[in-house]
Design a protein around this motif. Sequence first.
Motif, PDB file in Angstrom:
ATOM      1  N   PHE A  59      -5.144  -6.512 -18.011  1.00 39.83           N
ATOM      2  CA  PHE A  59      -5.303  -7.212 -16.421  1.00 39.83           C
ATOM      3  C   PHE A  59      -6.931  -8.188 -16.861  1.00 39.83           C
ATOM      4  O   PHE A  59      -7.558  -7.619 -17.929  1.00 39.83           O
ATOM      5  N   PRO A  60      -6.833  -9.121 -16.220  1.00 36.70           N
ATOM      6  CA  PRO A  60      -8.264  -9.791 -16.113  1.00 36.70           C
ATOM      7  C   PRO A  60      -9.240  -8.918 -16.038  1.00 36.70           C
ATOM      8  O   PRO A  60     -10.541  -9.114 -16.406  1.00 36.70           O
ATOM      9  N   GLN A  61      -9.213  -8.043 -15.027  1.00 31.52           N
ATOM     10  CA  GLN A  61     -10.403  -7.080 -14.850  1.00 31.52           C
ATOM     11  C   GLN A  61      -9.946  -5.661 -14.875  1.00 31.52           C
ATOM     12  O   GLN A  61      -8.543  -5.300 -14.786  1.00 31.52           O
ATOM     13  N   SER A  62     -10.615  -4.747 -15.017  1.00 33.49           N
ATOM     14  CA  SER A  62     -10.479  -3.215 -15.247  1.00 33.49           C
ATOM     15  C   SER A  62     -10.618  -2.844 -13.654  1.00 33.49           C
ATOM     16  O   SER A  62      -9.989  -1.669 -13.719  1.00 33.49           O
ATOM     17  N   PHE A  63     -11.202  -3.600 -12.787  1.00 32.15           N
ATOM     18  CA  PHE A  63     -11.649  -2.795 -11.618  1.00 32.15           C
ATOM     19  C   PHE A  63     -11.298  -3.999 -10.329  1.00 32.15           C
ATOM     20  O   PHE A  63     -11.969  -5.014 -10.670  1.00 32.15           O
ATOM     21  N   TYR A  64     -10.448  -3.713  -9.331  1.00 28.52           N
ATOM     22  CA  TYR A  64     -10.173  -4.629  -8.417  1.00 28.52           C
ATOM     23  C   TYR A  64     -10.791  -4.098  -7.174  1.00 28.52           C
ATOM     24  O   TYR A  64     -10.348  -3.114  -6.753  1.00 28.52           O
ATOM     25  N   THR A  65     -11.814  -4.992  -6.380  1.00 26.35           N
ATOM     26  CA  THR A  65     -12.115  -4.437  -5.036  1.00 26.35           C
ATOM     27  C   THR A  65     -11.594  -5.624  -4.119  1.00 26.35           C
ATOM     28  O   THR A  65     -11.721  -6.594  -4.236  1.00 26.35           O
ATOM     29  N   ILE A  66     -10.786  -4.963  -3.303  1.00 23.53           N
ATOM     30  CA  ILE A  66     -10.078  -5.816  -2.363  1.00 23.53           C
ATOM     31  C   ILE A  66     -10.363  -5.578  -0.822  1.00 23.53           C
ATOM     32  O   ILE A  66     -10.624  -4.210  -0.316  1.00 23.53           O
ATOM     33  N   HIS A  67     -10.804  -6.508   0.024  1.00 23.04           N
ATOM     34  CA  HIS A  67     -11.368  -6.248   1.366  1.00 23.04           C
ATOM     35  C   HIS A  67     -10.119  -6.683   2.192  1.00 23.04           C
ATOM     36  O   HIS A  67      -9.519  -7.804   2.281  1.00 23.04           O
ATOM     37  N   VAL A  68      -9.957  -5.722   2.978  1.00 19.82           N
ATOM     38  CA  VAL A  68      -8.856  -5.843   4.074  1.00 19.82           C
ATOM     39  C   VAL A  68      -9.495  -5.791   5.551  1.00 19.82           C
ATOM     40  O   VAL A  68      -9.859  -4.709   5.820  1.00 19.82           O
ATOM     41  N   VAL A  69      -9.329  -6.780   6.239  1.00 17.80           N
ATOM     42  CA  VAL A  69      -9.906  -6.734   7.693  1.00 17.80           C
ATOM     43  C   VAL A  69      -8.845  -5.655   8.498  1.00 17.80           C
ATOM     44  O   VAL A  69      -7.522  -6.037   8.366  1.00 17.80           O
ATOM     45  N   GLU A  70      -9.328  -4.964   9.245  1.00 15.53           N
ATOM     46  CA  GLU A  70      -8.604  -3.816   9.927  1.00 15.53           C
ATOM     47  C   GLU A  70      -7.811  -4.694  10.983  1.00 15.53           C
ATOM     48  O   GLU A  70      -8.050  -5.724  11.259  1.00 15.53           O
ATOM     49  N   ASN A  71      -6.510  -3.801  11.437  1.00 15.76           N
ATOM     50  CA  ASN A  71      -5.807  -4.546  12.406  1.00 15.76           C
ATOM     51  C   ASN A  71      -4.878  -5.690  11.747  1.00 15.76           C
ATOM     52  O   ASN A  71      -4.359  -6.556  12.369  1.00 15.76           O
ATOM     53  N   ASN A  72      -4.845  -5.399  10.446  1.00 16.00           N
ATOM     54  CA  ASN A  72      -3.923  -6.271   9.527  1.00 16.00           C
ATOM     55  C   ASN A  72      -2.385  -6.214   9.819  1.00 16.00           C
ATOM     56  O   ASN A  72      -1.973  -5.279  10.444  1.00 16.00           O
ATOM     57  N   VAL A  73      -1.601  -7.282   9.576  1.00 15.22           N
ATOM     58  CA  VAL A  73      -0.333  -7.317   9.952  1.00 15.22           C
ATOM     59  C   VAL A  73       0.506  -6.617   8.856  1.00 15.22           C
ATOM     60  O   VAL A  73       0.141  -6.909   7.893  1.00 15.22           O
ATOM     61  N   PRO A  74       1.436  -5.565   9.144  1.00 17.84           N
ATOM     62  CA  PRO A  74       2.167  -4.886   8.107  1.00 17.84           C
ATOM     63  C   PRO A  74       2.877  -5.901   7.228  1.00 17.84           C
ATOM     64  O   PRO A  74       3.560  -6.739   7.981  1.00 17.84           O
ATOM     65  N   GLY A  75       2.988  -5.441   5.939  1.00 15.41           N
ATOM     66  CA  GLY A  75       3.787  -6.269   5.124  1.00 15.41           C
ATOM     67  C   GLY A  75       2.773  -7.463   4.679  1.00 15.41           C
ATOM     68  O   GLY A  75       3.395  -8.377   3.753  1.00 15.41           O
ATOM     69  N   ALA A  76       1.491  -7.718   4.927  1.00 16.74           N
ATOM     70  CA  ALA A  76       0.704  -8.845   4.416  1.00 16.74           C
ATOM     71  C   ALA A  76       0.371  -8.905   3.068  1.00 16.74           C
ATOM     72  O   ALA A  76       0.416  -7.766   2.791  1.00 16.74           O
ATOM     73  N   LEU A  77       0.330  -9.885   2.725  1.00 17.36           N
ATOM     74  CA  LEU A  77      -0.104 -10.047   0.908  1.00 17.36           C
ATOM     75  C   LEU A  77      -1.605  -9.876   0.883  1.00 17.36           C
ATOM     76  O   LEU A  77      -2.194 -10.509   1.473  1.00 17.36           O
ATOM     77  N   LEU A  78      -1.837  -8.788   0.109  1.00 18.25           N
ATOM     78  CA  LEU A  78      -3.491  -8.289  -0.148  1.00 18.25           C
ATOM     79  C   LEU A  78      -4.078  -9.169  -1.248  1.00 18.25           C
ATOM     80  O   LEU A  78      -4.805  -9.724  -1.174  1.00 18.25           O
ATOM     81  N   THR A  79      -3.323  -9.208  -2.471  1.00 23.67           N
ATOM     82  CA  THR A  79      -3.716 -10.012  -3.595  1.00 23.67           C
ATOM     83  C   THR A  79      -2.513  -9.973  -4.688  1.00 23.67           C
ATOM     84  O   THR A  79      -1.291  -9.206  -4.479  1.00 23.67           O
ATOM     85  N   SER A  80      -2.722 -10.547  -5.693  1.00 27.13           N
ATOM     86  CA  SER A  80      -1.638 -10.627  -6.883  1.00 27.13           C
ATOM     87  C   SER A  80      -2.361 -10.053  -8.161  1.00 27.13           C
ATOM     88  O   SER A  80      -3.284 -10.560  -8.500  1.00 27.13           O
ATOM     89  N   LEU A  81      -2.001  -8.942  -8.743  1.00 18.70           N
ATOM     90  CA  LEU A  81      -2.553  -8.327  -9.828  1.00 18.70           C
ATOM     91  C   LEU A  81      -1.618  -8.679 -11.031  1.00 18.70           C
ATOM     92  O   LEU A  81      -0.733  -7.841 -11.342  1.00 18.70           O
ATOM     93  N   SER A  82      -1.935  -9.961 -11.502  1.00 19.33           N
ATOM     94  CA  SER A  82      -1.051 -10.327 -12.640  1.00 19.33           C
ATOM     95  C   SER A  82      -1.602  -9.696 -13.997  1.00 19.33           C
ATOM     96  O   SER A  82      -2.890 -10.316 -14.383  1.00 19.33           O
ATOM     97  N   ALA A  83      -1.054  -9.290 -14.790  1.00 19.87           N
ATOM     98  CA  ALA A  83      -1.512  -8.774 -16.227  1.00 19.87           C
ATOM     99  C   ALA A  83      -0.805  -9.825 -16.970  1.00 19.87           C
ATOM    100  O   ALA A  83       0.123 -10.658 -16.798  1.00 19.87           O
ATOM    101  N   PHE A  84      -1.397  -9.833 -18.159  1.00 18.55           N
ATOM    102  CA  PHE A  84      -0.830 -10.901 -19.366  1.00 18.55           C
ATOM    103  C   PHE A  84      -0.641 -10.171 -20.561  1.00 18.55           C
ATOM    104  O   PHE A  84      -1.299  -8.993 -21.114  1.00 18.55           O
ATOM    105  N   ASP A  85       0.541 -10.441 -21.270  1.00 19.86           N
ATOM    106  CA  ASP A  85       1.202  -9.795 -22.460  1.00 19.86           C
ATOM    107  C   ASP A  85       1.114 -11.101 -23.339  1.00 19.86           C
ATOM    108  O   ASP A  85       2.265 -11.824 -23.074  1.00 19.86           O
ATOM    109  N   PRO A  86       0.517 -10.997 -24.425  1.00 24.61           N
ATOM    110  CA  PRO A  86       0.776 -12.283 -25.604  1.00 24.61           C
ATOM    111  C   PRO A  86       2.207 -12.192 -26.210  1.00 24.61           C
ATOM    112  O   PRO A  86       2.459 -13.115 -27.118  1.00 24.61           O
TER     113      PRO A  86
END
Length: 677
Positions: A320-347
Motif C-alpha cells: 500500500f502507498p501508506q501503512s496507515f490511512y486516516t479517513i474522515h467521515v462526516v456524520e449523517n452520511n448516506v449508507p453505501g457512500a464511497l469513503l476512499t479507494s485503498l489501492s495496493a500495488f504488486d509489481p
Amino acid sequence: MPLDISEATPPGERFSLTNAVDADVGANSIKTYYLSESKYFIIDIQTGSDGSKYVDLVLNGNLDREEHAVHNLILTAVDGGVPPRSGTASIIINVLDINDNAPLFSQPVFAVNVSENSAAGTVVMTLNASDLDEGTNAQLTYSYTLYTSEKTQELFSLDPNSGEIKVKGVIDYEESQSFEMHIQAQDRGANPLSGHCKVMVFVTDLNDNYPEVTIKSLKSLVTENVSVGTLIAVVSVSDRDSGVNGEVELTLNQQQTLPFMLNRSSEGYFELLVSKPLDREIISKYDITLRVTDKGSPPLTENETITLEILDINDNAPTFPQSFYTIHVVENNVPGALLTSLSAFDPDLNENQYLVYFIMEKEIVNTSMSMLFSINPENGDLYALKTFDYERERDFLFHIEARDSGVPPLSSNVTVHIIILDQNDNTPLIVSPWRAQGSVVEEVIPRSTDKGHLVAKVIAIDADSEQNSRVTYQLLQISDASLFSLDQYNGEIRTTRMFSYRDPRQQRLVIVAKDNGEPALSATVTIKISTVEHIMPFLETTEVPLDYDVFTDLNLYLVIGLGAVSFLLLITILVIIVLKCQKPKPKAIKIPPANRNSVVSRNSVISQRSSTIADSTLISSDAYWYSLFLAETRKGKVVVRQPIIPKGAGYFVSSIPRSTGISETSDSRASTLEYSK
C-alpha cells in the motif's frame, strides 16, 4: 653515292658504283680505285677494252642493321700522272631492316602488389617490351595468352598498344590472394615475331571485412529466480580478413549494466552466463549487445543483440502507498457512500499481480466490521454500510488485507482509522434557567437592586462538538434595553442601572442561544422579571476561579463518557423536578448556625433562597449549577461561587469535593455526579 642494301643480302653481292672521270688521257687518266677500310665491303676494279677502269662494290660479310645500320665509305680514284692526282666520293650505305628480331621483355617474370578493393582504372603496371627491328617490325602488340584464366582477364585489363595493366573488376583478397598473367608481345612484321613474360599479381589484404558473431545456441526466456552461472547463449566469432585484420575480440556492451559475463570455452566458443541475480520487477527484458572488434587499422566493429525476456515469479507481496490511512467521515452520511479507494500495488505479473481486498474481521460491541463497512474485492473501494452519529460513535480502527493470486499467495495489510466528524445536527438545549416546555421563567428581584446585579444566568448545552457546540447568547426581545445587559459568552443577565419609580414592575426578556455551526441552530427562553419592594436577601457571591488540573488533560473518550452520564442524570433530575412540581411547595429548611461550620468549607457553594421563592426557582438553581459544571469543565476550570452568609439566614449547600467532582443537595432531592480522571 647512297646505297640501300638489305641486311638479308648474302655476301658476294655486287653493287655498281659510278666511275670517276679524268680529262687527261693515256697515263694521266684514272689508274686505280681505293676503298676505305670496311669489314663488310670491298671493291672490284674492272678494266674495259679501251683501258678505262670500272669499280664494283662487293658485299664481303653479313649485314646486321641492328648492329650497324649505316655504313659510310670513302671511294678514292687515282690517275697515273706524275705527280698523281686523285678524287674521292662518299658512299653512304643504309642497311635495310628485315624482321629478324623477336620482341624481348626485360625479365621473364614480373611480381607486383595490388590492394584489394582498388578502384577500377587503377594501373597495376606497364609492360615495355623491346624489338631491335624498326618500323612495323618493331611495332608491338600486347595480349594475354591462353594460359591466363578468364577470371583474371575479367579483373584486369591489358592495353594492346601501351602494355598497361589496369584493374577492371573488384579484387577481393578473401576470394583470391594472387593472380597469374601470361602476356605476349608481337611485332607487326610480315612474318611477326613475339616475346613472352609472366606477371604475378599479389593482392594486399585490407581490413575491409567486419567481424561476425554466430549464435550457436540461445535461451530467450528465463525465470527471474534462475541461478547465477546459468548458460544463456553460446556464440562464435570470425573475421574473413587475415593477419591482425582477422584477429577479433568479443565483449559485452559496456554502456549497459548487464548482470551477465562472457566465458571462453576450451573449444574456442564464447559462453554467455548469468553473473548476478535477476529481478524482473527491475528489468523485465534485456537487450544484450555482443560487440566483436578486429585489430585492423582502423579497427572494425560489429554488434549482435540478443533479446532475453525474464519470466515472473510471485516474489513480491502487495504494498500500500501508506501503512496507515486516516479517513474522515462526516456524520449523517448516506449508507453505501464511497469513503476512499485503498489501492495496493504488486509489481508482479498476471495472476501474481491480481489482488483481492477484504476487511480483517473485528467486532465492536458485538458488531463486526463487515456490518459497518464494505470493500470492493477487486479495486479496494471502501464503502460505509450505515449512517454514523458523531454523538454515539466517534471512530473505528480496523485492518484491510490485500492478497495476490499467486501460488503461494502473498499479502499485506494496512490500518484504517475512520474518524467521524461532527455535523451541526443538535440544537442547543437551555438547561438554566429551567422551565417547562412552552412556559415562561419568572425571576423576582427587589427594586432596590444596584447596578450590575446578577439577575439570571442563561446556560445552554449543545451535544455537538468544537465549533458546533460553542454557544453564544443574544437578546432577541427586551422591554427596556437600558435596564438589562446580556453577556454573549456566559449568558449572565445583569442590571445596567438602578430601577426608578417609572420603570414597570414586570420586565420581559427573550434570549436566544445560538451555536457556532453552519448553518447555526438556536433555542430561546423567555424570562419574566418581577420587581418587589422587599424580598429575602440573597447571598452575595463572588466568583473565584478554581483551576482544576484534573480537567486540563482530559481525552476525548472521558469527555464523551462524562457528557453521556451527565445527560442521563440531567434527564433523571428533570423528571423528578416535573414530579415535584405537582406536589405542594415545602418550606425551606434552615440549618442551625451550629452546623454551619461543618457544612461551609473552602470548596462549598452556598446559595440562599427565600421560602417564598417558587419551587421551580429551586429546580432552576439545581440545573444552573449542574449545567455550570458542564460548561466550565469544558474550559478546564470550575467557577465556584463563595457565598457571604448573613447571620441567621437559611441556605442550601452544594459541595464540590476537589478530588471527585460535584455533589448537590437540596431539601427535595439529592444527586451526586462523580468524575475520575
